[in-house]
Scaffold this active site. Structure first.
Site, PDB file in Angstrom:
ATOM      1  N   GLY A  15      37.578   3.717  20.042  1.00  0.00           N
ATOM      2  CA  GLY A  15      38.029   4.404  18.828  1.00  0.00           C
ATOM      3  C   GLY A  15      37.481   5.817  18.736  1.00  0.00           C
ATOM      4  O   GLY A  15      36.642   6.248  19.540  1.00  0.00           O
ATOM      5  N   CYS A 131      31.048   8.865   5.497  1.00  0.00           N
ATOM      6  CA  CYS A 131      30.945  10.232   6.012  1.00  0.00           C
ATOM      7  C   CYS A 131      30.803  11.273   4.901  1.00  0.00           C
ATOM      8  O   CYS A 131      29.976  12.191   4.990  1.00  0.00           O
ATOM      9  CB  CYS A 131      32.153  10.560   6.885  1.00  0.00           C
ATOM     10  SG  CYS A 131      33.748  10.115   6.165  1.00  0.00           S
ATOM     11  N   LYS A 222      32.488   4.248  -3.202  1.00  0.00           N
ATOM     12  CA  LYS A 222      31.500   4.267  -2.120  1.00  0.00           C
ATOM     13  C   LYS A 222      30.563   5.456  -2.290  1.00  0.00           C
ATOM     14  O   LYS A 222      29.342   5.320  -2.193  1.00  0.00           O
ATOM     15  CB  LYS A 222      32.201   4.337  -0.748  1.00  0.00           C
ATOM     16  CG  LYS A 222      32.750   3.008  -0.257  1.00  0.00           C
ATOM     17  CD  LYS A 222      33.183   3.062   1.192  1.00  0.00           C
ATOM     18  CE  LYS A 222      34.505   3.736   1.381  1.00  0.00           C
ATOM     19  NZ  LYS A 222      35.038   3.587   2.753  1.00  0.00           N
ATOM     20  N   HIS A 251      35.249  17.471   6.884  1.00  0.00           N
ATOM     21  CA  HIS A 251      35.343  17.207   5.442  1.00  0.00           C
ATOM     22  C   HIS A 251      34.696  18.356   4.660  1.00  0.00           C
ATOM     23  O   HIS A 251      33.620  18.844   5.030  1.00  0.00           O
ATOM     24  CB  HIS A 251      34.603  15.914   5.079  1.00  0.00           C
ATOM     25  CG  HIS A 251      35.292  14.670   5.514  1.00  0.00           C
ATOM     26  ND1 HIS A 251      36.540  14.635   6.084  1.00  0.00           N
ATOM     27  CD2 HIS A 251      34.879  13.359   5.442  1.00  0.00           C
ATOM     28  CE1 HIS A 251      36.863  13.377   6.347  1.00  0.00           C
ATOM     29  NE2 HIS A 251      35.876  12.595   5.971  1.00  0.00           N
TER      30      HIS A 251
END
Length: 348
Positions: A15, A131, A222, A251
């Site tokens: 991945g 993240c 989260k 991000h």
């Protein structure tokens, strides 16, 4: 540790994050005596290169973890829930990059620049935070240490790679199709299993993960809950709005904070962040210097800029935070946790 290093397994090696973990282990010269690359049955048999050696990816089973000391997991929450306890039974310490164990009170949730001491009470599983949470708390921690924190309001602008390789492919396909005058035909974003899908190309989607009963998405909750746990501040006021943008990697976050104590000038805040571990200050608005996602890709640090005092509250501040979500937001933080375990002599 053998004289050559540690016995490592990477679960989810094929991945996006798993591949980045391999790059990070090699780049940081992590001491490795043996390496197992593990995945689902579907991806087993693929070949990956590490330090010039070709490895065949194996199907992850409980028996795969015999002799493994550190297992880096990034293959989805269901895989972690099934196999992480099996790895621990066989003597491995699991560093899990999914949301499976993050809010488990028995599992430390760690950003090494913020709460490395929490590794001392691990029982075999350590959770890697979300993240978007990681980059924010890395910037918040030096401020919290200096003047305390009372409130955090964050709006995120998140890259599609956070939703996986298929989402990146969807962005690229949609962009090409729309430029060619075709329809977008969304199938994945905002959430693969949700009722509706929307185009991400040339768009901003104010939904990351599924909505909860309180109107917040799972991603937003989260960030809220993880921030409180990492900082050990149940009383901290945190609110989040998470948005997906048509950016491949990196991000960005607009963060507003209120500190417990006032009196911190913008110059003080810049100096504080400039000295913080893992943080790079990019703040010179006179010359249009500020963090941007395109410039953060492939870099380890969290970048902070656009620092300014709130116009109405003396203890209120605004700033902009950017980081490579596949690096510090996932693979790098996981490897740093492993390094911290070694530094603190916490591996048997």
């Amino acid at each position: 540790m053998s004289k050559n290093g540690y016995h490592i397994a990477v679960v989810g090696a094929t991945g996006a994050v798993g591949q980045q973990m391999l790059v990070t282990l090699e780049k940081r010269a992590f001491p490795i005596a043996s390496l197992k690359l593990l995945s689902s049955k579907r991806s087993a048999g693929k070949e990956l290169s590490f330090k010039g050696t070709t490895y065949t990816v194996e199907e992850a089973t409980p028996e795969s973890f015999e002799g493994v000391q550190i297992a880096l997991f990034s293959a989805g929450g269901s895989v972690s829930k099934a196999l992480a306890p099996e790895a621990v039974k066989r003597g491995a310490v699991v560093i899990d990059n999914t949301s499976a164990f993050r809010m488990d009170t028995e599992v430390p949730l760690v950003v090494p620049e913020v709460n490395p001491k929490d590794l001392e009470w691990n029982k075999g599983i350590i959770a890697n935070p979300n993240c978007s949470t990681i980059q924010m708390v890395a910037a918040l921690e030096p401020i919290r240490q200096k003047v305390g924190l009372k409130k955090v309001v964050v709006s995120t602008y998140q890259a599609v790679s956070g939703a996986g390789l298929e989402a990146v492919d969807e962005l690229k396909t949609q962009t090409a199709d729309l430029l060619a005058g075709k329809e977008a035909n969304p199938e994945i974003l905002p959430v693969g299993g949700d009722k509706k899908h929307y185009q991400i190309a040339f768009n901003a989607i104010p939904q990351i993960d599924v909505f909860q009963e309180n109107g917040y998405t799972f991603e937003e909750m989260k960030m809220i809950n993880e921030t409180k746990k990492i900082m050990n501040m149940a009383e901290l006021e945190v609110a989040a709005t998470c948005v997906r943008l048509p950016i491949e990697t990196g991000h960005s976050e607009s963060v507003y904070i209120e500190t417990e104590q006032g009196g911190l000038s913008v110059a003080d805040l810049k100096e504080l962040l400039d000295a913080a571990p893992g943080v790079t200050l990019q703040d010179d608005t006179a010359n249009q210097v500020y963090p941007m996602a395109a410039h953060a890709v492939g870099k380890d640090d969290v970048f902070v800029g656009r620092i300014r005092r709130d116009l109405d509250r003396a203890n209120g501040y605004h700033f902009w935070v950017v980081s490579d979500n596949l690096l510090k937001g996932a693979a790098l933080n996981s490897v740093q946790i492993a390094e911290s375990l070694i530094q603190q002599d916490l591996l048997s």
